[in-house]
Write a protein that holds these residues in place. Structure first.
Motif, PDB file in Angstrom:
ATOM      1  N   TYR A  14       0.943  18.229   3.450  1.00  0.00           N
ATOM      2  CA  TYR A  14       0.891  17.249   4.540  1.00  0.00           C
ATOM      3  C   TYR A  14      -0.222  17.536   5.537  1.00  0.00           C
ATOM      4  O   TYR A  14      -0.989  16.651   5.897  1.00  0.00           O
ATOM      5  CB  TYR A  14       2.243  17.230   5.272  1.00  0.00           C
ATOM      6  N   LEU A  15      -0.318  18.806   5.937  1.00  0.00           N
ATOM      7  CA  LEU A  15      -1.192  19.190   7.047  1.00  0.00           C
ATOM      8  C   LEU A  15      -2.628  18.709   6.833  1.00  0.00           C
ATOM      9  O   LEU A  15      -3.199  18.005   7.672  1.00  0.00           O
ATOM     10  CB  LEU A  15      -1.145  20.725   7.201  1.00  0.00           C
ATOM     11  N   PHE A  16      -3.229  19.076   5.712  1.00  0.00           N
ATOM     12  CA  PHE A  16      -4.624  18.725   5.467  1.00  0.00           C
ATOM     13  C   PHE A  16      -4.773  17.235   5.151  1.00  0.00           C
ATOM     14  O   PHE A  16      -5.718  16.593   5.593  1.00  0.00           O
ATOM     15  CB  PHE A  16      -5.191  19.576   4.320  1.00  0.00           C
ATOM     16  N   ALA A  17      -3.793  16.711   4.393  1.00  0.00           N
ATOM     17  CA  ALA A  17      -3.868  15.295   4.038  1.00  0.00           C
ATOM     18  C   ALA A  17      -3.883  14.438   5.301  1.00  0.00           C
ATOM     19  O   ALA A  17      -4.628  13.463   5.397  1.00  0.00           O
ATOM     20  CB  ALA A  17      -2.692  14.931   3.143  1.00  0.00           C
ATOM     21  N   ASN A  18      -3.086  14.839   6.269  1.00  0.00           N
ATOM     22  CA  ASN A  18      -2.969  14.073   7.507  1.00  0.00           C
ATOM     23  C   ASN A  18      -4.307  13.978   8.231  1.00  0.00           C
ATOM     24  O   ASN A  18      -4.637  12.962   8.831  1.00  0.00           O
ATOM     25  CB  ASN A  18      -1.917  14.725   8.406  1.00  0.00           C
ATOM     26  N   LEU A  19      -5.096  15.082   8.184  1.00  0.00           N
ATOM     27  CA  LEU A  19      -6.372  15.089   8.883  1.00  0.00           C
ATOM     28  C   LEU A  19      -7.484  14.464   8.033  1.00  0.00           C
ATOM     29  O   LEU A  19      -8.369  13.797   8.538  1.00  0.00           O
ATOM     30  CB  LEU A  19      -6.736  16.536   9.250  1.00  0.00           C
ATOM     31  N   PHE A  20      -7.452  14.699   6.726  1.00  0.00           N
ATOM     32  CA  PHE A  20      -8.572  14.345   5.853  1.00  0.00           C
ATOM     33  C   PHE A  20      -8.580  12.861   5.492  1.00  0.00           C
ATOM     34  O   PHE A  20      -9.609  12.221   5.546  1.00  0.00           O
ATOM     35  CB  PHE A  20      -8.528  15.186   4.561  1.00  0.00           C
ATOM     36  N   VAL A  21      -7.431  12.345   5.027  1.00  0.00           N
ATOM     37  CA  VAL A  21      -7.412  10.995   4.479  1.00  0.00           C
ATOM     38  C   VAL A  21      -6.557  10.100   5.349  1.00  0.00           C
ATOM     39  O   VAL A  21      -5.949  10.558   6.325  1.00  0.00           O
ATOM     40  CB  VAL A  21      -6.875  10.996   3.030  1.00  0.00           C
ATOM     41  N   ILE A  54       1.670  11.355   4.249  1.00  0.00           N
ATOM     42  CA  ILE A  54       1.264  10.843   5.562  1.00  0.00           C
ATOM     43  C   ILE A  54       1.765   9.418   5.790  1.00  0.00           C
ATOM     44  O   ILE A  54       1.643   8.892   6.885  1.00  0.00           O
ATOM     45  CB  ILE A  54      -0.274  10.904   5.756  1.00  0.00           C
ATOM     46  N   VAL A  55       2.367   8.819   4.745  1.00  0.00           N
ATOM     47  CA  VAL A  55       2.937   7.485   4.922  1.00  0.00           C
ATOM     48  C   VAL A  55       4.314   7.597   5.560  1.00  0.00           C
ATOM     49  O   VAL A  55       4.690   6.781   6.407  1.00  0.00           O
ATOM     50  CB  VAL A  55       3.023   6.743   3.569  1.00  0.00           C
ATOM     51  N   ILE A  56       5.066   8.623   5.216  1.00  0.00           N
ATOM     52  CA  ILE A  56       6.443   8.761   5.711  1.00  0.00           C
ATOM     53  C   ILE A  56       6.531   8.632   7.240  1.00  0.00           C
ATOM     54  O   ILE A  56       7.367   7.859   7.738  1.00  0.00           O
ATOM     55  CB  ILE A  56       7.074  10.079   5.210  1.00  0.00           C
ATOM     56  N   PRO A  57       5.676   9.332   8.003  1.00  0.00           N
ATOM     57  CA  PRO A  57       5.824   9.210   9.473  1.00  0.00           C
ATOM     58  C   PRO A  57       5.467   7.833  10.018  1.00  0.00           C
ATOM     59  O   PRO A  57       5.721   7.562  11.193  1.00  0.00           O
ATOM     60  CB  PRO A  57       4.835  10.251  10.008  1.00  0.00           C
ATOM     61  N   THR A  58       4.880   6.969   9.161  1.00  0.00           N
ATOM     62  CA  THR A  58       4.503   5.647   9.685  1.00  0.00           C
ATOM     63  C   THR A  58       5.679   4.687   9.753  1.00  0.00           C
ATOM     64  O   THR A  58       5.534   3.589  10.271  1.00  0.00           O
ATOM     65  CB  THR A  58       3.401   5.009   8.824  1.00  0.00           C
ATOM     66  N   PHE A  59       6.829   5.062   9.194  1.00  0.00           N
ATOM     67  CA  PHE A  59       7.993   4.160   9.259  1.00  0.00           C
ATOM     68  C   PHE A  59       8.627   4.248  10.637  1.00  0.00           C
ATOM     69  O   PHE A  59       9.549   5.030  10.875  1.00  0.00           O
ATOM     70  CB  PHE A  59       9.019   4.510   8.172  1.00  0.00           C
ATOM     71  N   THR A  60       8.074   3.487  11.547  1.00  0.00           N
ATOM     72  CA  THR A  60       8.610   3.437  12.920  1.00  0.00           C
ATOM     73  C   THR A  60       8.652   1.981  13.350  1.00  0.00           C
ATOM     74  O   THR A  60       8.031   1.122  12.735  1.00  0.00           O
ATOM     75  CB  THR A  60       7.690   4.214  13.892  1.00  0.00           C
ATOM     76  N   THR A  66       0.829  -1.221   0.000  1.00  0.00           N
ATOM     77  CA  THR A  66       0.000   0.000   0.000  1.00  0.00           C
ATOM     78  C   THR A  66       0.859   1.264   0.000  1.00  0.00           C
ATOM     79  O   THR A  66       0.378   2.350  -0.307  1.00  0.00           O
ATOM     80  CB  THR A  66      -0.916   0.019   1.239  1.00  0.00           C
ATOM     81  N   ASN A  67       2.152   1.127   0.370  1.00  0.00           N
ATOM     82  CA  ASN A  67       3.013   2.303   0.360  1.00  0.00           C
ATOM     83  C   ASN A  67       3.214   2.826  -1.063  1.00  0.00           C
ATOM     84  O   ASN A  67       3.311   4.034  -1.282  1.00  0.00           O
ATOM     85  CB  ASN A  67       4.373   1.991   0.985  1.00  0.00           C
ATOM     86  N   PHE A  68       3.275   1.882  -2.010  1.00  0.00           N
ATOM     87  CA  PHE A  68       3.387   2.337  -3.392  1.00  0.00           C
ATOM     88  C   PHE A  68       2.077   2.993  -3.841  1.00  0.00           C
ATOM     89  O   PHE A  68       2.081   3.999  -4.540  1.00  0.00           O
ATOM     90  CB  PHE A  68       3.743   1.167  -4.316  1.00  0.00           C
ATOM     91  N   ASP A  69       0.955   2.441  -3.375  1.00  0.00           N
ATOM     92  CA  ASP A  69      -0.340   3.044  -3.696  1.00  0.00           C
ATOM     93  C   ASP A  69      -0.412   4.495  -3.223  1.00  0.00           C
ATOM     94  O   ASP A  69      -1.082   5.328  -3.837  1.00  0.00           O
ATOM     95  CB  ASP A  69      -1.475   2.245  -3.041  1.00  0.00           C
ATOM     96  N   ALA A  70       0.268   4.774  -2.117  1.00  0.00           N
ATOM     97  CA  ALA A  70       0.246   6.142  -1.600  1.00  0.00           C
ATOM     98  C   ALA A  70       0.879   7.118  -2.598  1.00  0.00           C
ATOM     99  O   ALA A  70       0.384   8.227  -2.803  1.00  0.00           O
ATOM    100  CB  ALA A  70       0.969   6.214  -0.260  1.00  0.00           C
TER     101      ALA A  70
END
Lengths: 284, 368
Positions: free
Chosen positions: A219-226, A235-241, A72-76
């Motif tokens: 980033y800002l709106f995307a993070n809240l909206f989708v 919004i995928v980048i911060p998920t690499f933890t 799904t990361n590529f889908d992003a």
């Protein structure tokens, strides 16, 4: 002759100073990119050293594959691309029409004040409308977690810019050329496409680049909206933890990949972006 | 082919740019509209072309009322003062534009473009862009674009004003010889009276307030100007215009300008007397062209004046001097080979029959 040599000598100093400044500036802008690139190639352990290394001890090329471990990361990336492109097309079409109206029929289009009000929409801090916009879009049929929500939302930022810039470009294109085309027998619609549009094309391409890059990087709106059905790469980048640990190498590897489309676009279109509009229109 | 009729045209309410203007340009006629800058000449052309719409009045091309017809359906061609060439298209495609608009086949378009280009001697430039050719070549390209369209009316807005003198002369003679221009109704706008006199079958002088001051042949306008405005704008150097009072002296009529006593030709006396009966005042503005005021030995039959040379200019084909005659500055012409020094005393002769009389209040010619 001595005086002249002295003059040249002095200019050489100025030139050296200028080059030194350019060198500093390059360092300032390129270092983050450099650090991003080497971080993307480090192992996770090396990214967590207290004293950072400036050259990877081991090249971990596997990081680039690892970011796509989850398909799904590529889908992003695809979602981001679709959203940015659709938004750019809409901004460009609407902005070109509106800009033309403001440039050629300022009175009928609402006048200078309306044109400036549209531009002023770019002047408030976006975060001010973050929450209201969320509720507004949540009440629409397509909701918030969809491609169209961001495509429409980004018009709030890109359409004023596109309208204003296109207005400026159209003002630079002499109306007499359109009038000459009318007298040649072209209808206003065809005269616009044959004569005026080619003149503002370099400007349009610049506007398209600006709109596309804004939407791609938002980033800002995307993070809240989708985030569920649709995800943008930002919004995928911060998920690499991993647990409480930030996987800097994976974040940087994915960022590096995300840089490819805008950089490619820029290289392909750069000759349009610098080309001026002055093509010998006026007499002389 | 058709004639152009403009009837009672008005544009602008508070400050009329064009005010109740009527002109007929016959098929094949070359009408030059002349007038100072900013007087509404270009607006008139734009109205005829359909780029602006009049507030009142009608425009007819042939029998067709085109007042409300958009420019692209009028079959009227116009060259712009700025040439308005399409900068992104080659010379050939600029000229082809009106033909492409009509959807003619490509071969036909090429044939006609090349024909016009040969006629205007720009056939070697067809693949260049407007930015790569000279001013005169741009002008010819713009002219080619209008010629190729085969329109019913030609409108030319200051087509050669911005070119240097040599090319201007060359193009001016081109306007004389271009058959296509001579076949249809042509309206040519200029602020240069010499161009107007050279080119026009008839000349229309536009005056203040967007009205026509006078329309007629070059000779009519020069010899019988309807107003002082026309007299001042046609003719170089400018006509001598003086405030005068008509006085009867021993049964003869004289015009008194300060201490000057100028006899009025007997041929004008009766006409002036008839006009005088209707007027409360005997004040007039007299006009005397510098062409009719010369050193006494160049004009043996004239009345004479004594004066002192203030300024003398040798212009090659003629000499111009400004002479102080009893405190009045008059412009006179001399033969080209002569020279005069400032301060020199000179006897001038003038032709009383060439004197014009204007009403000082509205500038109308009293004898027309």
């Amino acid at each position: 002759m001595a005086g002249e040599a002295g003059f040249e000598h002095r200019w050489r100093h100025v030139r050296l100073l200028f080059l030194a400044f350019l060198g500093l500036w390059l360092l300032f802008t390129l270092f983050p990119l450099y650090f991003m690139a080497i971080t993307a190639l480090k192992t996770t352990a090396e990214t967590n050293l207290t004293v950072p290394t400036f050259w990877p001890e081991v090249f971990a090329f596997g990081n680039f594959a690892a970011v796509f471990a989850e398909a799904t990361n590529f889908d992003a990336l695809v979602d981001s691309f679709v959203i940015a492109s659709l938004n750019t097309v809409l901004s460009l079409v609407l902005g070109t029409l509106a800009g033309y109206a403001f440039a050629r029929f300022p009175r009928q289009a609402g006048g200078e004040n309306l044109a400036f009000w549209i531009l002023s929409n770019r002047m408030f801090p976006p975060v001010a409308i973050l929450v209201p916009m969320f509720f507004l879009f949540d009440s629409t049929p397509w909701g918030t977690d969809s491609i169209w929500s961001l495509v429409i939302l980004y018009l709030v930022f890109n359409l004023p810019l596109a309208t204003w810039l296109m207005m400026v470009f159209f003002r630079d294109a002499p109306p007499e050329l359109e009038e000459a085309a009318y007298l040649d027998g072209w209808t206003p619609f065809r005269a616009f496409f044959r004569i005026t549009l080619p003149l503002v094309l370099p400007g349009m391409i610049s506007v398209a680049m600006l709109c596309w890059i804004f939407a791609w990087n938002e980033y800002l709106f995307a993070n809240l909206f989708v985030g569920t059905d649709v995800r943008t790469y930002t919004i995928v980048i911060p998920t690499f933890t991993h647990g409480s640990q930030t996987l800097w190498n994976l974040q940087m590897a994915f960022s590096l990949i995300a840089m490819i489309p805008p950089v490619t676009l820029f290289i392909l279109l750069r000759r349009y972006m610098v080309r001026g509009l002055s093509l010998g229109v006026v007499k002389g | 082919m058709a004639r152009l009729v403009v009837e009672g045209l008005c544009k602008g309410w508070d400050f009329p740019v064009i005010d109740d203007l009527s002109i007929t340009v016959e098929e094949g006629e070359f009408l030059v509209i002349v007038g100072p800058s900013g007087i509404g000449k270009t607006t008139l052309l734009r109205l005829v072309a359909g780029l602006e719409s009049p507030d009142r009045g009608r425009i007819l091309v042939g029998d067709r009322d085109v007042t409300r017809v958009p420019p692209y359906r009028r079959n009227v061609a116009m060259t712009f003062e700025s040439y308005a060439l399409y900068p992104h298209l080659t010379v050939a495609r600029n000229i082809a534009s009106p033909l492409q608009a009509r959807g003619l086949p490509a071969a036909e378009i090429r044939r006609r473009v090349e024909e016009v280009a040969r006629l205007l001697r720009i056939d070697t430039l067809l693949e260049r862009k407007p930015g790569e050719i000279s001013g005169g070549q741009k002008q010819r390209t713009a002219l080619g674009r209008t010629l190729v369209a085969d329109p019913q009316v030609f409108l030319l807005d200051e087509p050669i004003s911005h070119l240097d003198a040599r090319i201007r002369h060359e193009l001016r003679s081109q306007f004389h010889t271009l058959e296509d221009l001579r076949r249809v109704a042509t309206v040519y706008v200029t602020h240069d009276y010499a161009e107007a006199l050279s080119l026009g079958d008839r000349i229309a002088v536009m005056g203040n307030g967007g009205r026509l001051a006078q329309i007629g042949s070059a000779r009519e306008l020069f010899e019988q100007p309807a107003t002082l405005f026309v007299a001042e704008h046609l003719g170089q150097p400018t006509i001598n215009a003086l405030e005068a009072e008509l006085v009867d002296v021993d049964g003869r009529l004289e015009a008194h300008v300060g201490s000057l006593r100028l006899p009025v030709a007997s041929s004008r006396r009766d006409a002036l007397a008839r006009v005088g009966e209707r007027r409360a005042t005997r004040r007039v503005t007299i006009g005397l062209r510098p062409q009719h005021l010369r050193p006494a030995d160049e004009l043996p039959q004239g009345a004479t004046l004594e004066g002192r040379v203030d300024i003398f200019e040798a212009l090659g084909s003629t000499g111009v001097m400004i002479v102080d005659v009893g405190g009045v500055a008059l412009t006179a012409l001399t033969r080209p080979e002569r020279t005069f020094d400032p301060g020199e005393m000179v006897t001038l002769a003038w032709d009383p029959a060439a004197l014009h009389f204007f009403d000082p209040s509205d500038g109308r010619n009293l004898l027309l």
